[in-house]
Design a protein around this motif. Structure first.
Motif, PDB file in Angstrom:
ATOM      1  N   ALA A  26       0.806  -1.225   0.000  1.00 40.35           N
ATOM      2  CA  ALA A  26       0.000   0.000   0.000  1.00 40.35           C
ATOM      3  C   ALA A  26       0.838   1.274   0.000  1.00 40.35           C
ATOM      4  CB  ALA A  26      -0.951   0.006   1.202  1.00 40.35           C
ATOM      5  N   CYS A  27       2.142   1.168   0.278  1.00 36.26           N
ATOM      6  CA  CYS A  27       2.990   2.374   0.255  1.00 36.26           C
ATOM      7  C   CYS A  27       4.102   2.265  -0.785  1.00 36.26           C
ATOM      8  CB  CYS A  27       3.581   2.653   1.634  1.00 36.26           C
ATOM      9  SG  CYS A  27       4.800   1.434   2.190  1.00 36.26           S
ATOM     10  N   ALA A  28       4.073   1.220  -1.632  1.00 36.93           N
ATOM     11  CA  ALA A  28       5.181   0.948  -2.547  1.00 36.93           C
ATOM     12  C   ALA A  28       5.417   2.086  -3.540  1.00 36.93           C
ATOM     13  CB  ALA A  28       4.935  -0.360  -3.292  1.00 36.93           C
ATOM     14  N   PHE A  29       4.354   2.765  -3.987  1.00 37.57           N
ATOM     15  CA  PHE A  29       4.530   3.872  -4.930  1.00 37.57           C
ATOM     16  C   PHE A  29       5.274   5.044  -4.266  1.00 37.57           C
ATOM     17  CE2 PHE A  29       0.913   1.568  -6.753  1.00 37.57           C
ATOM     18  CZ  PHE A  29       1.309   1.475  -8.073  1.00 37.57           C
ATOM     19  N   ILE A  30       4.968   5.302  -2.995  1.00 30.28           N
ATOM     20  CA  ILE A  30       5.650   6.380  -2.278  1.00 30.28           C
ATOM     21  C   ILE A  30       7.116   6.017  -2.065  1.00 30.28           C
ATOM     22  CG2 ILE A  30       5.705   7.742  -0.148  1.00 30.28           C
ATOM     23  CD1 ILE A  30       2.694   7.155   0.150  1.00 30.28           C
ATOM     24  N   VAL A  31       7.379   4.785  -1.671  1.00 28.69           N
ATOM     25  CA  VAL A  31       8.762   4.344  -1.464  1.00 28.69           C
ATOM     26  C   VAL A  31       9.552   4.447  -2.767  1.00 28.69           C
ATOM     27  CG1 VAL A  31      10.226   2.377  -0.851  1.00 28.69           C
ATOM     28  CG2 VAL A  31       8.141   2.841   0.465  1.00 28.69           C
ATOM     29  N   ASP A  32       8.941   4.030  -3.860  1.00 28.28           N
ATOM     30  CA  ASP A  32       9.630   4.110  -5.154  1.00 28.28           C
ATOM     31  C   ASP A  32       9.931   5.552  -5.545  1.00 28.28           C
ATOM     32  OD1 ASP A  32      10.468   2.734  -7.741  1.00 28.28           O
ATOM     33  OD2 ASP A  32       8.996   4.192  -8.491  1.00 28.28           O
ATOM     34  N   ALA A  33       9.004   6.469  -5.271  1.00 27.77           N
ATOM     35  CA  ALA A  33       9.229   7.887  -5.595  1.00 27.77           C
ATOM     36  C   ALA A  33      10.361   8.469  -4.759  1.00 27.77           C
ATOM     37  CB  ALA A  33       7.939   8.674  -5.378  1.00 27.77           C
ATOM     38  N   ILE A  34      10.426   8.087  -3.512  1.00 28.87           N
ATOM     39  CA  ILE A  34      11.530   8.538  -2.655  1.00 28.87           C
ATOM     40  C   ILE A  34      12.847   7.961  -3.180  1.00 28.87           C
ATOM     41  CG2 ILE A  34      12.526   8.357  -0.332  1.00 28.87           C
ATOM     42  CD1 ILE A  34       9.605   8.384   0.731  1.00 28.87           C
ATOM     43  N   HIS A  35      12.816   6.704  -3.564  1.00 26.80           N
ATOM     44  CA  HIS A  35      14.006   6.026  -4.095  1.00 26.80           C
ATOM     45  C   HIS A  35      14.530   6.732  -5.344  1.00 26.80           C
ATOM     46  CE1 HIS A  35      16.660   2.686  -5.161  1.00 26.80           C
ATOM     47  NE2 HIS A  35      16.109   2.672  -6.369  1.00 26.80           N
ATOM     48  N   ARG A  36      13.618   7.216  -6.191  1.00 26.72           N
ATOM     49  CA  ARG A  36      14.010   7.857  -7.450  1.00 26.72           C
ATOM     50  C   ARG A  36      14.386   9.328  -7.281  1.00 26.72           C
ATOM     51  NH1 ARG A  36       9.955   8.438 -10.510  1.00 26.72           N
ATOM     52  NH2 ARG A  36       8.264   7.452  -9.340  1.00 26.72           N
ATOM     53  N   HIS A  37      14.032   9.930  -6.144  1.00 22.51           N
ATOM     54  CA  HIS A  37      14.332  11.354  -5.946  1.00 22.51           C
ATOM     55  C   HIS A  37      15.826  11.529  -5.678  1.00 22.51           C
ATOM     56  CE1 HIS A  37      14.215  15.452  -4.474  1.00 22.51           C
ATOM     57  NE2 HIS A  37      12.931  15.540  -4.823  1.00 22.51           N
ATOM     58  N   LYS A  38      16.480  12.392  -6.456  1.00 22.11           N
ATOM     59  CA  LYS A  38      17.940  12.500  -6.389  1.00 22.11           C
ATOM     60  C   LYS A  38      18.445  13.101  -5.079  1.00 22.11           C
ATOM     61  CE  LYS A  38      18.087  16.957  -8.866  1.00 22.11           C
ATOM     62  NZ  LYS A  38      18.665  17.754  -7.769  1.00 22.11           N
ATOM     63  N   ASP A  39      17.579  13.804  -4.342  1.00 23.50           N
ATOM     64  CA  ASP A  39      18.034  14.479  -3.120  1.00 23.50           C
ATOM     65  C   ASP A  39      17.470  13.865  -1.837  1.00 23.50           C
ATOM     66  OD1 ASP A  39      19.616  16.508  -4.372  1.00 23.50           O
ATOM     67  OD2 ASP A  39      17.739  17.442  -5.035  1.00 23.50           O
ATOM     68  N   LEU A  40      16.818  12.724  -1.943  1.00 21.38           N
ATOM     69  CA  LEU A  40      16.258  12.066  -0.759  1.00 21.38           C
ATOM     70  C   LEU A  40      16.919  10.711  -0.537  1.00 21.38           C
ATOM     71  CD1 LEU A  40      12.371  12.590  -0.869  1.00 21.38           C
ATOM     72  CD2 LEU A  40      13.992  13.600   0.743  1.00 21.38           C
ATOM     73  N   LYS A  41      17.058  10.349   0.723  1.00 16.31           N
ATOM     74  CA  LYS A  41      17.500   9.010   1.106  1.00 16.31           C
ATOM     75  C   LYS A  41      16.395   8.363   1.933  1.00 16.31           C
ATOM     76  CE  LYS A  41      21.146  10.074   3.431  1.00 16.31           C
ATOM     77  NZ  LYS A  41      22.372   9.922   4.241  1.00 16.31           N
ATOM     78  N   TYR A  42      16.485   7.073   2.069  1.00 11.70           N
ATOM     79  CA  TYR A  42      15.594   6.386   2.987  1.00 11.70           C
ATOM     80  C   TYR A  42      16.388   5.319   3.726  1.00 11.70           C
ATOM     81  CZ  TYR A  42      15.322   2.717  -0.587  1.00 11.70           C
ATOM     82  OH  TYR A  42      15.628   1.743  -1.491  1.00 11.70           O
ATOM     83  N   THR A  43      15.944   4.995   4.916  1.00 12.75           N
ATOM     84  CA  THR A  43      16.566   3.943   5.717  1.00 12.75           C
ATOM     85  C   THR A  43      15.508   2.916   6.068  1.00 12.75           C
ATOM     86  OG1 THR A  43      18.210   5.457   6.651  1.00 12.75           O
ATOM     87  CG2 THR A  43      17.800   3.392   7.841  1.00 12.75           C
ATOM     88  N   CYS A  44      15.794   1.658   5.755  1.00  7.15           N
ATOM     89  CA  CYS A  44      14.887   0.560   6.079  1.00  7.15           C
ATOM     90  C   CYS A  44      15.161   0.067   7.503  1.00  7.15           C
ATOM     91  CB  CYS A  44      15.071  -0.594   5.106  1.00  7.15           C
ATOM     92  SG  CYS A  44      14.695  -0.193   3.388  1.00  7.15           S
ATOM     93  N   PHE A  45      14.147   0.083   8.319  1.00  4.59           N
ATOM     94  CA  PHE A  45      14.221  -0.498   9.663  1.00  4.59           C
ATOM     95  C   PHE A  45      13.625  -1.905   9.610  1.00  4.59           C
ATOM     96  CE2 PHE A  45      15.162   3.790  10.572  1.00  4.59           C
ATOM     97  CZ  PHE A  45      15.682   3.876  11.859  1.00  4.59           C
ATOM     98  N   GLN A  46      13.610  -2.551  10.766  1.00  5.94           N
ATOM     99  CA  GLN A  46      13.081  -3.908  10.846  1.00  5.94           C
ATOM    100  C   GLN A  46      11.666  -3.945  11.426  1.00  5.94           C
ATOM    101  OE1 GLN A  46      15.369  -5.678   9.256  1.00  5.94           O
ATOM    102  NE2 GLN A  46      16.658  -3.839   9.452  1.00  5.94           N
ATOM    103  N   HIS A  47      11.237  -2.826  12.013  1.00  4.36           N
ATOM    104  CA  HIS A  47       9.905  -2.747  12.626  1.00  4.36           C
ATOM    105  C   HIS A  47       9.456  -1.293  12.575  1.00  4.36           C
ATOM    106  CE1 HIS A  47       6.618  -3.073  15.516  1.00  4.36           C
ATOM    107  NE2 HIS A  47       6.801  -4.385  15.590  1.00  4.36           N
ATOM    108  N   GLU A  48       8.202  -1.081  12.224  1.00  2.00           N
ATOM    109  CA  GLU A  48       7.697   0.294  12.095  1.00  2.00           C
ATOM    110  C   GLU A  48       7.732   1.057  13.411  1.00  2.00           C
ATOM    111  OE1 GLU A  48       5.811  -2.107   8.779  1.00  2.00           O
ATOM    112  OE2 GLU A  48       6.096  -2.397  10.945  1.00  2.00           O
ATOM    113  N   GLN A  49       7.585   0.362  14.531  1.00  2.00           N
ATOM    114  CA  GLN A  49       7.711   1.047  15.822  1.00  2.00           C
ATOM    115  C   GLN A  49       9.060   1.738  15.921  1.00  2.00           C
ATOM    116  OE1 GLN A  49       6.647  -0.386  20.112  1.00  2.00           O
ATOM    117  NE2 GLN A  49       8.710  -1.124  19.717  1.00  2.00           N
ATOM    118  N   ALA A  50      10.113   1.055  15.486  1.00  2.00           N
ATOM    119  CA  ALA A  50      11.451   1.636  15.520  1.00  2.00           C
ATOM    120  C   ALA A  50      11.564   2.833  14.584  1.00  2.00           C
ATOM    121  CB  ALA A  50      12.489   0.569  15.161  1.00  2.00           C
TER     122      ALA A  50
END
Length: 577
Positions: A26-50
């Protein structure tokens, strides 16, 4: 741009650099857009609470807003504990959840079914009580407006978390170019300080309580300067203590149920108490509220009118104002009786900055206070230090001395497992800073999965487990009220071999059995490390208030003569059981 691309660009324009997330359908399109944005990074955690706890951490460091992205259903509900941390401590954080297509949603069917789309969950209504704003987006035009509205609400007045729930069809919808961002309007009003001057006018024993609201309002340096120049004695709440240098001569400690005796006695003996940005909860005033500040008048200044409604007019004076609008430099000189200054200095000399563990002395065991104090001396002056909850939280906040450090915890919600993911957020956001985290053996197991996040990104975090093999703060409660029946704290509680677990993640491990084992080598090591500090199972929090007592009468109880001497100006003496 699509809705998802618009979100990514909006976050970039707000200065966001790193989004904390776990992906999902349900959030894959947003994650992909962040991934493609040249000035944004993302960090994958193991649990959403974290993710949410790490996002909460960001604003506490340098007033940048932390952002999360999660999928619908369990991904969204897993955010809730971390969102609550931000809400209760007035920390702005920005949460985006994906949601099922609107044509698959329960309300589209026109029937009161529990669920229609896969993992469909009404996260908006769930989080409304713990956010400043939560809304589901219906279309692209709404998305543009609601992003700005939610962001501005998060960073305005009494700050807090917000959540936008965005259906997949809105994420895919073409929404056009970015619209101009309008920041929240700033009030220019300045508070008349006559009421404050009148409050102090006839007093001789003034005291100021420095609350977290001072720092959140961005006026910590102004208030610190005023306190130094006015020489008014002051104490602090735990959430407030990160915003000033504890070496200031007229600082006398941290108040509260688990606070410093010096601060608590001053609260009870002062004749004027000015409270700046503190909500005075029952961990500060104790459950015996009528026995708080028993010798003087109290004035509370707070940005939230609802907080002030708690007090009856005949009890406390109140001013509803943002502290940034108060010209502290214009407050008239405050009368401070010489004897009051001498009294405060004597209390500070007796109790402030001491090793508090009579238990460790009596049992010849390792004192957690001494461990924290030694770590305090070995780390860098500007280190970021995060504490967890329970006994380890009390040991850290009672013993740690702030100079240029940043010291924080999730004070209001205080969940087990906060400090580790919060320290990961700090390390990702401020990699140039030394990061120290304290947790307990119980708390460690709440977010132990984030060892993978720490290892994968090779984060230079030093994570100390103050290990008493059980829930120490509850054990102490059980000693007092349940004849030491350690139900679910000793009996039924279990703790793994942390060495085996940590080394399985290929992380450096240190074991501490004595104060001599706390060495510079630990902090010289570059990379993630877990340091297990072995404490006696029954190590106490000292001093500690017991139920029904006023805050200056903490356990272990001092002698009657010492208590009377330290209650020189109090209207009442020690309460009888």
């Amino acid at each position: 741009m699509t809705g998802a691309e618009y979100i990514a660009e909006f976050l970039h324009q707000r200065g966001v650099q790193n989004v904390f997330l776990i992906t999902g359908g349900a959030c894959a399109f947003i994650v992909d857009a962040i991934h493609r944005h040249k000035d944004l990074k993302y960090t994958c955690f193991q649990h959403e609470q974290a993710c949410a706890m790490a996002a909460d951490s960001i604003y506490r460091i340098d007033k940048n807003v932390g952002v999360t992205v999660a999928t619908s259903g369990p991904g969204a509900t897993n955010l809730i504990t971390g969102i609550a941390c931000s809400y209760f401590d007035s920390i702005p954080s920005f949460h985006i959840t994906g949601q099922v297509n609107q044509t698959e949603a329960a309300n589209f069917l026109g029937a009161q079914v529990r669920q229609a789309g896969f993992q469909e969950t009404n996260i908006v209504d769930m989080v409304k009580p713990i956010t400043k704003y939560a809304v589901q987006i219906k279309n692209g035009n709404e998305l543009k407006k609601e992003l700005i509205k939610a962001w501005n609400l998060a960073i305005s007045d009494r700050k807090g978390p917000v959540l936008l729930d965005i259906p997949m069809n809105v994420q895919k919808e073409e929404v056009g170019d970015i619209i101009e961002y309008y920041p929240p309007e700033e009030e220019n009003s300045v508070i008349n300080i006559d009421q404050i001057n009148a409050f102090f006018k006839d007093g001789k024993r003034p005291l100021v309580l420095f609350g977290a609201g001072v720092g959140l309002a961005g006026v910590a340096k102004n208030v610190e300067k005023w306190l130094i120049e006015s020489k008014i004695p002051f104490v602090t709440s735990w959430n407030g203590c990160t915003y000033f240098n504890h070496n200031i001569d007229n600082f006398y400690g941290k108040l509260g149920v688990y606070g410093d005796r010096s601060a608590n006695f001053l609260i009870q003996n002062c004749d004027r108490l000015l409270v700046l940005g503190s909500r005075l909860d029952n961990r500060q005033r104790s459950g015996s509220i009528k026995n708080f500040a028993i010798s003087g008048k109290v004035m509370v200044i707070d940005v939230d009118i609802e907080e002030l409604k708690k007090y009856k007019k005949e009890e406390y004076e109140t001013i509803n104002a943002n502290l940034k609008h108060i010209p502290f430099e214009k407050i008239s000189p405050v009368n401070i009786e010489n004897e009051w200054k001498d009294f405060a200095d004597d209390l500070k000399k007796q109790y402030f900055g001491k090793d508090l563990s009579l238990f460790s002395v009596a049992n010849n065991t390792l004192s957690p206070y001494k461990v924290v104090q030694k770590i305090n001396k070995l780390i860098k002056d500007d280190a970021i230090v995060v504490a967890d909850d329970g006994a380890n939280l009390c040991w850290v906040f009672k013993a740690f001395h702030v100079t240029n450090h940043i010291l924080y915890t999730a004070g209001g919600n205080s969940p087990m497992g906060y400090s580790f993911p919060a320290s990961i957020g700090a390390a990702l956001h401020a990699p140039e800073r030394q990061i120290i985290a304290f947790t307990g053996d119980g708390s460690m197991q709440m977010n132990i999965q984030e060892l993978q996040t720490m290892r994968y990104h090779n984060l230079n975090i030093k994570l100390f487990i103050l290990n008493n093999d059980g829930y120490g703060i509850i054990k102490q409660f059980q000693d007092l009220y349940f004849e030491s029946r350690y139900a679910a704290t000793g009996y039924g509680y279990s703790c793994p071999d942390f060495k085996k677990i940590v080394e399985a993640y290929d992380i450096k491990y240190f074991n501490i059995n004595s104060l001599e084992d706390v060495t510079k080598e630990i902090f010289d090591y570059q990379g993630p490390a877990v340091i297990n500090v072995n404490l006696h199972q029954n190590t106490l929090i000292e001093p500690k208030l017991e139920l029904g007592k006023p805050i200056h009468d903490q356990y272990p109880y001092i002698s009657g003569d010492e208590f009377e001497k330290n209650s020189k100006y109090c209207k009442n003496t020690r309460l009888k059981d």
